[in-house]
Design an enzyme around this catalytic site. Structure first.
Site, PDB file in Angstrom:
ATOM      1  N   HIS A  74      39.592  86.266  13.278  1.00 11.10           N
ATOM      2  CA  HIS A  74      39.124  87.058  12.143  1.00 11.10           C
ATOM      3  C   HIS A  74      39.416  88.531  12.371  1.00 11.10           C
ATOM      4  O   HIS A  74      39.083  89.085  13.413  1.00 11.10           O
ATOM      5  CB  HIS A  74      37.622  86.854  11.928  1.00 11.10           C
ATOM      6  CG  HIS A  74      37.305  85.586  11.213  1.00 11.10           C
ATOM      7  ND1 HIS A  74      36.752  85.538   9.965  1.00 11.10           N
ATOM      8  CD2 HIS A  74      37.529  84.302  11.567  1.00 11.10           C
ATOM      9  CE1 HIS A  74      36.638  84.279   9.576  1.00 11.10           C
ATOM     10  NE2 HIS A  74      37.093  83.510  10.544  1.00 11.10           N
ATOM     11  N   TYR A 206      27.878  90.170   6.191  1.00  6.72           N
ATOM     12  CA  TYR A 206      26.584  90.692   6.621  1.00  6.72           C
ATOM     13  C   TYR A 206      25.965  91.359   5.397  1.00  6.72           C
ATOM     14  O   TYR A 206      26.509  92.360   4.905  1.00  6.72           O
ATOM     15  CB  TYR A 206      26.757  91.729   7.741  1.00  6.72           C
ATOM     16  CG  TYR A 206      27.139  91.142   9.087  1.00  6.72           C
ATOM     17  CD1 TYR A 206      28.458  90.796   9.377  1.00  6.72           C
ATOM     18  CD2 TYR A 206      26.175  90.956  10.081  1.00  6.72           C
ATOM     19  CE1 TYR A 206      28.807  90.271  10.618  1.00  6.72           C
ATOM     20  CE2 TYR A 206      26.519  90.430  11.326  1.00  6.72           C
ATOM     21  CZ  TYR A 206      27.833  90.088  11.587  1.00  6.72           C
ATOM     22  OH  TYR A 206      28.177  89.565  12.824  1.00  6.72           O
ATOM     23  N   PRO A 297      20.615  88.896  17.637  1.00  5.56           N
ATOM     24  CA  PRO A 297      21.941  88.304  17.403  1.00  5.56           C
ATOM     25  C   PRO A 297      22.873  89.100  16.479  1.00  5.56           C
ATOM     26  O   PRO A 297      24.084  88.870  16.512  1.00  5.56           O
ATOM     27  CB  PRO A 297      21.620  86.939  16.799  1.00  5.56           C
ATOM     28  CG  PRO A 297      20.224  87.034  16.304  1.00  5.56           C
ATOM     29  CD  PRO A 297      19.530  88.028  17.159  1.00  5.56           C
ATOM     30  N   LYS A 301      26.662  89.621  20.197  1.00  2.00           N
ATOM     31  CA  LYS A 301      27.010  90.152  21.523  1.00  2.00           C
ATOM     32  C   LYS A 301      26.551  89.301  22.706  1.00  2.00           C
ATOM     33  O   LYS A 301      27.082  89.451  23.816  1.00  2.00           O
ATOM     34  CB  LYS A 301      26.420  91.567  21.689  1.00  2.00           C
ATOM     35  CG  LYS A 301      27.118  92.604  20.846  1.00  2.00           C
ATOM     36  CD  LYS A 301      28.533  92.830  21.337  1.00  2.00           C
ATOM     37  CE  LYS A 301      29.392  93.494  20.300  1.00  2.00           C
ATOM     38  NZ  LYS A 301      30.818  93.213  20.470  1.00  2.00           N
ATOM     39  N   TYR A 388      32.207  96.059  17.620  1.00  4.00           N
ATOM     40  CA  TYR A 388      32.145  94.638  17.240  1.00  4.00           C
ATOM     41  C   TYR A 388      33.219  93.840  17.982  1.00  4.00           C
ATOM     42  O   TYR A 388      32.943  92.768  18.515  1.00  4.00           O
ATOM     43  CB  TYR A 388      32.329  94.499  15.727  1.00  4.00           C
ATOM     44  CG  TYR A 388      31.907  93.156  15.178  1.00  4.00           C
ATOM     45  CD1 TYR A 388      30.683  92.995  14.526  1.00  4.00           C
ATOM     46  CD2 TYR A 388      32.719  92.028  15.314  1.00  4.00           C
ATOM     47  CE1 TYR A 388      30.286  91.759  14.022  1.00  4.00           C
ATOM     48  CE2 TYR A 388      32.339  90.794  14.821  1.00  4.00           C
ATOM     49  CZ  TYR A 388      31.118  90.666  14.175  1.00  4.00           C
ATOM     50  OH  TYR A 388      30.725  89.449  13.688  1.00  4.00           O
TER      51      TYR A 388
HETATM   52  P1  FAD Z   1      21.797  80.378  28.402  1.00 10.39           P
HETATM   53  O1  FAD Z   1      22.809  79.943  27.396  1.00 10.39           O
HETATM   54  O2  FAD Z   1      20.400  80.542  27.983  1.00 10.39           O
HETATM   55  O3  FAD Z   1      21.913  79.388  29.618  1.00 10.39           O
HETATM   56  C1  FAD Z   1      20.943  79.324  30.638  1.00 10.39           C
HETATM   57  C2  FAD Z   1      20.890  77.903  31.169  1.00 10.39           C
HETATM   58  O4  FAD Z   1      19.979  77.849  32.261  1.00 10.39           O
HETATM   59  C3  FAD Z   1      20.383  76.923  30.132  1.00 10.39           C
HETATM   60  O5  FAD Z   1      21.263  75.824  30.042  1.00 10.39           O
HETATM   61  C4  FAD Z   1      19.014  76.504  30.648  1.00 10.39           C
HETATM   62  O6  FAD Z   1      18.665  75.177  30.297  1.00 10.39           O
HETATM   63  C5  FAD Z   1      19.199  76.681  32.135  1.00 10.39           C
HETATM   64  N1  FAD Z   1      17.968  76.890  32.897  1.00 10.39           N
HETATM   65  C6  FAD Z   1      16.852  77.568  32.523  1.00 10.39           C
HETATM   66  N2  FAD Z   1      15.932  77.555  33.508  1.00 10.39           N
HETATM   67  C7  FAD Z   1      16.487  76.868  34.541  1.00 10.39           C
HETATM   68  C8  FAD Z   1      16.020  76.512  35.824  1.00 10.39           C
HETATM   69  N3  FAD Z   1      14.812  76.869  36.245  1.00 10.39           N
HETATM   70  N4  FAD Z   1      16.835  75.806  36.632  1.00 10.39           N
HETATM   71  C9  FAD Z   1      18.080  75.442  36.214  1.00 10.39           C
HETATM   72  N5  FAD Z   1      18.566  75.744  34.981  1.00 10.39           N
HETATM   73  C10 FAD Z   1      17.780  76.444  34.160  1.00 10.39           C
HETATM   74  N6  FAD Z   1      24.206  85.059  20.553  1.00 10.39           N
HETATM   75  C11 FAD Z   1      25.102  85.420  19.657  1.00 10.39           C
HETATM   76  O7  FAD Z   1      26.013  86.205  20.011  1.00 10.39           O
HETATM   77  N7  FAD Z   1      25.015  84.948  18.354  1.00 10.39           N
HETATM   78  C12 FAD Z   1      24.034  84.039  17.972  1.00 10.39           C
HETATM   79  O8  FAD Z   1      23.981  83.609  16.825  1.00 10.39           O
HETATM   80  C13 FAD Z   1      23.091  83.636  18.918  1.00 10.39           C
HETATM   81  N8  FAD Z   1      22.102  82.747  18.602  1.00 10.39           N
HETATM   82  C14 FAD Z   1      21.195  82.381  19.588  1.00 10.39           C
HETATM   83  C15 FAD Z   1      20.170  81.461  19.299  1.00 10.39           C
HETATM   84  C16 FAD Z   1      19.238  81.096  20.283  1.00 10.39           C
HETATM   85  C17 FAD Z   1      18.135  80.110  19.958  1.00 10.39           C
HETATM   86  C18 FAD Z   1      19.327  81.678  21.573  1.00 10.39           C
HETATM   87  C19 FAD Z   1      18.301  81.324  22.646  1.00 10.39           C
HETATM   88  C20 FAD Z   1      20.360  82.567  21.854  1.00 10.39           C
HETATM   89  C21 FAD Z   1      21.294  82.923  20.869  1.00 10.39           C
HETATM   90  N9  FAD Z   1      22.347  83.811  21.140  1.00 10.39           N
HETATM   91  C22 FAD Z   1      23.227  84.177  20.212  1.00 10.39           C
HETATM   92  C23 FAD Z   1      22.541  84.361  22.431  1.00 10.39           C
HETATM   93  C24 FAD Z   1      23.586  83.582  23.221  1.00 10.39           C
HETATM   94  O9  FAD Z   1      23.565  82.237  22.849  1.00 10.39           O
HETATM   95  C25 FAD Z   1      23.221  83.807  24.656  1.00 10.39           C
HETATM   96  O10 FAD Z   1      23.384  85.198  24.922  1.00 10.39           O
HETATM   97  C26 FAD Z   1      24.056  82.984  25.629  1.00 10.39           C
HETATM   98  O11 FAD Z   1      23.702  81.623  25.527  1.00 10.39           O
HETATM   99  C27 FAD Z   1      23.820  83.505  27.049  1.00 10.39           C
HETATM  100  O12 FAD Z   1      24.353  82.614  27.978  1.00 10.39           O
HETATM  101  P2  FAD Z   1      23.644  82.412  29.377  1.00 10.39           P
HETATM  102  O13 FAD Z   1      24.509  81.438  30.093  1.00 10.39           O
HETATM  103  O14 FAD Z   1      23.375  83.728  29.978  1.00 10.39           O
HETATM  104  O15 FAD Z   1      22.220  81.797  29.066  1.00 10.39           O
HETATM  105  C1  DHB Z   2      27.226  84.321  14.302  1.00  9.26           C
HETATM  106  C2  DHB Z   2      26.100  84.801  14.885  1.00  9.26           C
HETATM  107  C3  DHB Z   2      25.868  86.151  14.877  1.00  9.26           C
HETATM  108  O1  DHB Z   2      24.780  86.641  15.469  1.00  9.26           O
HETATM  109  C4  DHB Z   2      26.744  87.032  14.293  1.00  9.26           C
HETATM  110  O2  DHB Z   2      26.457  88.346  14.278  1.00  9.26           O
HETATM  111  C5  DHB Z   2      27.872  86.556  13.727  1.00  9.26           C
HETATM  112  C6  DHB Z   2      28.116  85.175  13.721  1.00  9.26           C
HETATM  113  C7  DHB Z   2      27.469  82.866  14.300  1.00  9.26           C
HETATM  114  O3  DHB Z   2      26.626  82.120  14.807  1.00  9.26           O
HETATM  115  O4  DHB Z   2      28.506  82.437  13.786  1.00  9.26           O
END
Ligand code: FAD
Ligand code: DHB
Length: 398
Positions: A74, A206, A297, A301, A388
């Site tokens: 995009h 947005y 979100p 990022k 972005y």
């Molecule tokens: P996570 O993806 O949270 O991974 C952490 C992992 O550690 C998980 O699998 C968990 O099960 C595991 N874990 C936890 N505790 C333990 C333990 N004690 N022992 C072993 N394993 C453990 N970002 C965007 O950019 N756009 C979005 O739309 C967006 N929507 C989101 C919606 C939700 C509900 C959430 C929670 C986050 C969202 N985010 C979004 C943020 C993005 O998904 C996260 O920043 C990203 O997943 C970060 O990755 P991570 O690996 O750091 O953490």
């Molecule tokens: C999506 C999530 C976001 O937070 C965003 O700013 C743009 C796209 C998505 O889930 O596609």
């Protein structure tokens, strides 16, 4: 059972999975443990937008075969407000930079498949319980857990990576008083749906609206992803599909444009928070991704920050294992520069686009003035576009 590895990794989200792959590329052994099942990790609906630096990192690491076939590049977004929809052209404003829509679920599936193919079935231990980290201030930190069949493991490591998300155990293992934290809550949540209907738009929209923010994103040419601002304590049971579609249509309304509706495949409510914990290192424990920082979100990022952290962490751990502590000593400060930039950008996008419950009319006028400035000034639009699309990430092989 008492064993040994070089790097113990807690959490098989995007940060932990990519880190274990980047370490394997460097010939470094790791043990990756995860409390959830593989099926749960692969189905969890979250982010969808990859910065071009994240795409480049995945390509260099040999992880982009499916992303290159199925990812949707995009070159901009729409900002909608006051009954107008304006295109922000990233390619033009940033000398060709873009983002790619490719769901976090797909990134996670690709990473899991690759780790298991390269490292064998026990490269990732899913469904573990009672995870703990200890001896973090020594050069033999220990990772402990009980595997799915009930066997207790104690693993001596050279370093531990806390990639266990915001609610994990690693950040709380750092002694109180050695961490500074900054936190901001927002008085709203996002209700997100995945819908089996082609997107009604060629770029993400947005939308600022007196009734609250809305976002039209997508997952593929046939699946849409949409979000609505709702109250922070909203109950999903109050939102039958018809109500969601009606509210989305109202917030995206534009003469001559129609929002296509389809079956809702998934729906959930996500609270919004900004959070930073520093430093991202304590002794031989290194925090990465959501374990150290959370952004709201708006601006997509979170996933990109998790990738950027581990792109810095992998070479720092390699140097540490060879006796050079310098890159590891710089890890936290290096990452926090990007973390704070993204924390500011996500806060700025969020507060420019959402309606604060109970706010007076002045908030809306200030937001509209800022939005008009962004779409009317090349300088302001360039600032949005450069944030972005994101900043350079260290290469996979550095
Ligand atoms: P996570 O993806 O949270 O991974 C952490 C992992 O550690 C998980 O699998 C968990 O099960 C595991 N874990 C936890 N505790 C333990 C333990 N004690 N022992 C072993 N394993 C453990 N970002 C965007 O950019 N756009 C979005 O739309 C967006 N929507 C989101 C919606 C939700 C509900 C959430 C929670 C986050 C969202 N985010 C979004 C943020 C993005 O998904 C996260 O920043 C990203 O997943 C970060 O990755 P991570 O690996 O750091 O953490
Ligand atoms: C999506 C999530 C976001 O937070 C965003 O700013 C743009 C796209 C998505 O889930 O596609």
């Amino acid at each position: 059972m008492r064993t040994r590895t070089q790097v113990g990794i807690v959490g098989a989200g995007p940060a932990g999975l990519l880190l274990s792959h980047l370490l394997a590329l460097r010939g470094i052994d790791s043990v990756l443990i995860e409390i959830r099942s593989r099926a749960y990790c692969e189905a969890r609906q979250r982010a969808g937008v990859l910065e071009d630096g994240s795409v480049a990192l995945l390509r260099e690491a040999g992880l982009a075969a499916r992303l290159d076939r199925q990812g949707l590049e995009h070159g901009g977004i729409y900002l909608q407000f006051d009954g107008e929809r304006h295109h922000i052209d990233f390619r033009e404003l940033t000398r060709g930079r873009t983002v790619t829509v490719y769901a976090q679920t797909e990134v996670v599936k690709d990473l899991i498949a690759r780790r298991l193919a390269d490292g064998g079935d026990d490269a990732i231990e899913f469904s573990v319980t009672d995870t703990a980290v200890s001896s973090l201030d020594t050069d033999r930190p220990r990772l402990s857990y009980t595997d799915a069949s009930g066997v207790r493991h104690e693993i001596d490591c050279d370093a531990i990576a806390g990639c266990d998300g915001f609610h994990g155990i690693c950040r709380p293992a750092i002694p109180a008083g050695l961490q500074a934290t900054w936190e901001r809550g927002y008085p709203y949540s996002w209700l997100g749906i995945l819908a089996d209907v082609p997107p009604s738009t060629d770029e993400l929209i947005y939308a600022h609206h007196p009734g609250g923010f809305a976002l039209h994103s997508l997952r593929s040419p046939s699946v849409s992803r949409l979000y609505l601002q709702v109250d922070p304590d909203e109950d999903i049971a109050n939102w039958p599909d018809d109500r969601i579609w009606a509210e989305l249509s109202r917030r995206f309304e534009l003469p001559g444009w129609t929002l296509h509706r389809g079956p809702v495949l998934d729906k959930s409510i996500t609270p919004m928070r900004s959070f930073v914990s520093a430093p991202m290192r304590y002794g031989r424990l290194f925090l990465a991704g959501d374990a150290a920082h959370i952004v709201p979100p708006t601006g997509a990022k979170g996933l990109n920050l998790a990738f950027a952290d581990v792109a810095v962490l992998a070479p720092a751990l390699e140097a540490l294992l060879h006796g050079d502590d310098k890159p590891a000593a710089a890890y936290s400060a290096t990452c926090l520069q990007r973390v704070w930039r993204s924390t500011h950008f996500s806060w700025w996008m969020t507060t420019m686009l959402h309606h604060t419950p109970g706010a007076d009319e002045m908030e809306a006028q200030l937001q509209l003035s800022q939005l008009r400035y962004v779409v009317g000034s090349t300088a302001a639009a360039t600032s949005l576009a450069e944030n972005y699309t994101g900043f350079a990430v260290p290469p996979a092989a550095s």
